[in-house]
Write an enzyme that holds these catalytic residues in place. Structure first.
Site, PDB file in Angstrom:
ATOM      1  N   ARG A  86       0.743  -1.105  -0.021  1.00  0.00           N
ATOM      2  CA  ARG A  86      -0.132   0.039   0.083  1.00  0.00           C
ATOM      3  C   ARG A  86       0.766   1.265  -0.008  1.00  0.00           C
ATOM      4  O   ARG A  86       1.929   1.067   0.301  1.00  0.00           O
ATOM      5  CB  ARG A  86      -0.898   0.033   1.225  1.00  0.00           C
ATOM      6  CG  ARG A  86      -1.863  -1.198   1.256  1.00  0.00           C
ATOM      7  CD  ARG A  86      -2.481  -1.073   2.692  1.00  0.00           C
ATOM      8  NE  ARG A  86      -3.522  -2.045   2.749  1.00  0.00           N
ATOM      9  CZ  ARG A  86      -3.244  -3.248   3.604  1.00  0.00           C
ATOM     10  NH1 ARG A  86      -2.086  -3.411   4.207  1.00  0.00           N
ATOM     11  NH2 ARG A  86      -4.260  -4.224   3.619  1.00  0.00           N
ATOM     12  N   LYS A 129      -2.192  -1.992   7.894  1.00  0.00           N
ATOM     13  CA  LYS A 129      -3.387  -1.282   8.586  1.00  0.00           C
ATOM     14  C   LYS A 129      -3.553  -1.784  10.086  1.00  0.00           C
ATOM     15  O   LYS A 129      -3.125  -2.887  10.381  1.00  0.00           O
ATOM     16  CB  LYS A 129      -4.479  -1.791   7.876  1.00  0.00           C
ATOM     17  CG  LYS A 129      -4.807  -1.049   6.525  1.00  0.00           C
ATOM     18  CD  LYS A 129      -6.108  -1.506   5.744  1.00  0.00           C
ATOM     19  CE  LYS A 129      -6.253  -0.653   4.704  1.00  0.00           C
ATOM     20  NZ  LYS A 129      -7.699  -1.062   4.068  1.00  0.00           N
ATOM     21  N   HIS A 140      -2.092   2.232  -5.863  1.00  0.00           N
ATOM     22  CA  HIS A 140      -2.856   1.028  -5.569  1.00  0.00           C
ATOM     23  C   HIS A 140      -2.839   0.104  -6.951  1.00  0.00           C
ATOM     24  O   HIS A 140      -3.106  -0.964  -6.673  1.00  0.00           O
ATOM     25  CB  HIS A 140      -4.048   1.428  -5.003  1.00  0.00           C
ATOM     26  CG  HIS A 140      -4.422   0.433  -3.730  1.00  0.00           C
ATOM     27  ND1 HIS A 140      -4.065   0.305  -2.793  1.00  0.00           N
ATOM     28  CD2 HIS A 140      -5.586  -0.428  -3.758  1.00  0.00           C
ATOM     29  CE1 HIS A 140      -4.495  -0.276  -1.817  1.00  0.00           C
ATOM     30  NE2 HIS A 140      -5.649  -0.993  -2.741  1.00  0.00           N
ATOM     31  N   ARG A 188      -0.196  -2.426  -6.712  1.00  0.00           N
ATOM     32  CA  ARG A 188      -0.410  -3.443  -5.740  1.00  0.00           C
ATOM     33  C   ARG A 188      -1.613  -4.449  -6.296  1.00  0.00           C
ATOM     34  O   ARG A 188      -1.270  -5.692  -6.312  1.00  0.00           O
ATOM     35  CB  ARG A 188      -1.207  -2.810  -4.435  1.00  0.00           C
ATOM     36  CG  ARG A 188      -1.593  -3.748  -3.482  1.00  0.00           C
ATOM     37  CD  ARG A 188      -1.841  -2.971  -2.166  1.00  0.00           C
ATOM     38  NE  ARG A 188      -2.521  -3.616  -1.162  1.00  0.00           N
ATOM     39  CZ  ARG A 188      -2.488  -4.515  -0.193  1.00  0.00           C
ATOM     40  NH1 ARG A 188      -1.180  -4.767  -0.006  1.00  0.00           N
ATOM     41  NH2 ARG A 188      -3.106  -4.903   0.824  1.00  0.00           N
ATOM     42  N   HIS A 237      -3.904  -8.850   3.664  1.00  0.00           N
ATOM     43  CA  HIS A 237      -5.378  -8.907   3.773  1.00  0.00           C
ATOM     44  C   HIS A 237      -5.891  -9.830   5.156  1.00  0.00           C
ATOM     45  O   HIS A 237      -5.603 -10.716   5.154  1.00  0.00           O
ATOM     46  CB  HIS A 237      -6.127  -9.419   2.760  1.00  0.00           C
ATOM     47  CG  HIS A 237      -6.023  -8.691   1.309  1.00  0.00           C
ATOM     48  ND1 HIS A 237      -6.259  -9.081   0.405  1.00  0.00           N
ATOM     49  CD2 HIS A 237      -5.872  -7.370   1.326  1.00  0.00           C
ATOM     50  CE1 HIS A 237      -5.926  -8.061  -0.838  1.00  0.00           C
ATOM     51  NE2 HIS A 237      -5.826  -6.968  -0.108  1.00  0.00           N
ATOM     52  N   TYR A 287      -9.553 -10.888  -6.868  1.00  0.00           N
ATOM     53  CA  TYR A 287      -8.662 -11.264  -7.894  1.00  0.00           C
ATOM     54  C   TYR A 287      -9.014 -12.337  -8.737  1.00  0.00           C
ATOM     55  O   TYR A 287      -8.679 -12.557  -9.843  1.00  0.00           O
ATOM     56  CB  TYR A 287      -6.902 -11.162  -7.403  1.00  0.00           C
ATOM     57  CG  TYR A 287      -6.485 -10.060  -6.888  1.00  0.00           C
ATOM     58  CD1 TYR A 287      -6.659  -8.810  -7.369  1.00  0.00           C
ATOM     59  CD2 TYR A 287      -6.555 -10.026  -5.401  1.00  0.00           C
ATOM     60  CE1 TYR A 287      -6.019  -7.670  -6.986  1.00  0.00           C
ATOM     61  CE2 TYR A 287      -6.415  -8.780  -4.614  1.00  0.00           C
ATOM     62  CZ  TYR A 287      -6.100  -7.606  -5.527  1.00  0.00           C
ATOM     63  OH  TYR A 287      -5.544  -6.450  -4.756  1.00  0.00           O
TER      64      TYR A 287
END
Length: 299
Positions: free
Chosen positions: A149, A173, A245, A248, A271, A280
């Site tokens: 990110r 995150k 992004h 990524r 994730h 994806y």
């Protein structure tokens, strides 16, 4: 307003300490709550979070609906629902006034991707005659080859580089850390920048360990990374709207196309849920057909 600031302050502490969210995420959570408070203030509605009813919140949602697309409305409802779930959790009230309010169906937006040729063209367009050029090449290679990110890229530290082991430590995150493999070529470009450019900069106090620096010896901002990428896209006349992004997304898609399993991609991207990574699977129908043709028991 009756005690809203007290509840919001407690909720902010909960998001930061117990949920471990970043300041940016917390700001997003609080934005819509403050928007509700302003609506109530403008309409002389004086009721605390403990006693506000579904009808008042529904009126607020109707009021702002014309300004928002379905995705933003869904985020608004989700954010408010989270706040009132916290109020219920703390036993301030027994019900969530958003429980019966429906979230708009928005579908799943598939991320844009770049081909490997387009990524190569963007990186090749960097002017290596400047010191910023060496930095930008190292940054974009890291962004793509490690699937970072943009916040993870600008937060990368020299002490996060474990080149002998072939990994970098990434803080994602909620300050969650993970180790991501880094290939030899990206290590090489980082080393060229770090030893050949960065070491000669006048580094500002507090940024001694920050890997990627601006001209003034401080850390880069998200906006600067966006600008660098958009300028390169213009230079090669790339007819796509891209952002950090996009690199990524491209990283994850290319891994999947080359046979990587979703669990491995999930770990590398950081994730929390595999369902986030599963997006994806929708990107390349040809890839899915090949999987069926190769592995189906009745092929």
């Amino acid at each position: 307003m009756k005690n809203w600031s007290i509840y919001i302050k407690d909720y902010k502490s909960y998001l930061k300490i117990e949920r471990g969210l970043s300041d940016n995420s917390i700001t997003n959570y609080l934005f819509d709550i403050n928007r509700l408070v302003k609506y109530m203030d403008d309409n002389s509605i004086d009721v605390s979070p403990v006693y506000i009813n579904e009808e008042t919140i529904q009126q607020f949602i109707y009021h702002v609906a014309t300004e928002l697309n379905p995705r933003s409305r869904a985020r608004l409802i989700s954010g408010l629902k989270s706040f009132f779930s916290y109020i219920v959790f703390e036993n301030y009230r027994k019900d969530n006034p958003l429980e019966l309010i429906e979230v708009p169906k928005i579908g799943r937006k598939l991320p844009d991707t770049l081909s490997t040729a387009e990524i190569d063209a963007l990186i090749s367009a960097i002017n290596l005659a400047s010191n910023e050029g060496e930095r930008n090449r190292a940054m974009l290679e890291t962004l793509y080859s490690c699937g970072l990110r943009v916040s993870e890229l600008i937060g990368l530290k020299i002490s996060d580089l474990f080149f002998e082991e072939g990994f970098i430590k990434v803080t994602g995150k909620g300050n969650k850390q993970r180790f991501v493999p880094i290939d030899d070529l990206t290590q090489k470009y980082i080393t060229i920048y770090k030893d050949g450019v960065r070491t000669f900069q006048n580094i500002q106090k507090g940024h001694e360990d920050t890997l990627f620096l601006n001209r003034r010896g401080k850390g880069l901002t998200r906006a600067m990374i966006f600008t660098i990428i958009k300028d390169l896209a213009k230079r090669i006349e790339l007819n796509k709207i891209i952002s950090p992004h996009t690199f990524r997304h491209s990283f994850a898609t290319h891994l999947l196309e080359n046979g990587a399993d979703l669990r491995s991609i999930q770990l590398m991207l950081g994730h929390e849920s595999i369902t986030t990574t599963e997006i994806y699977m929708h990107l390349d129908r040809k890839f899915l057909r090949n999987i069926i043709n190769t592995y189906h028991p009745r092929r």
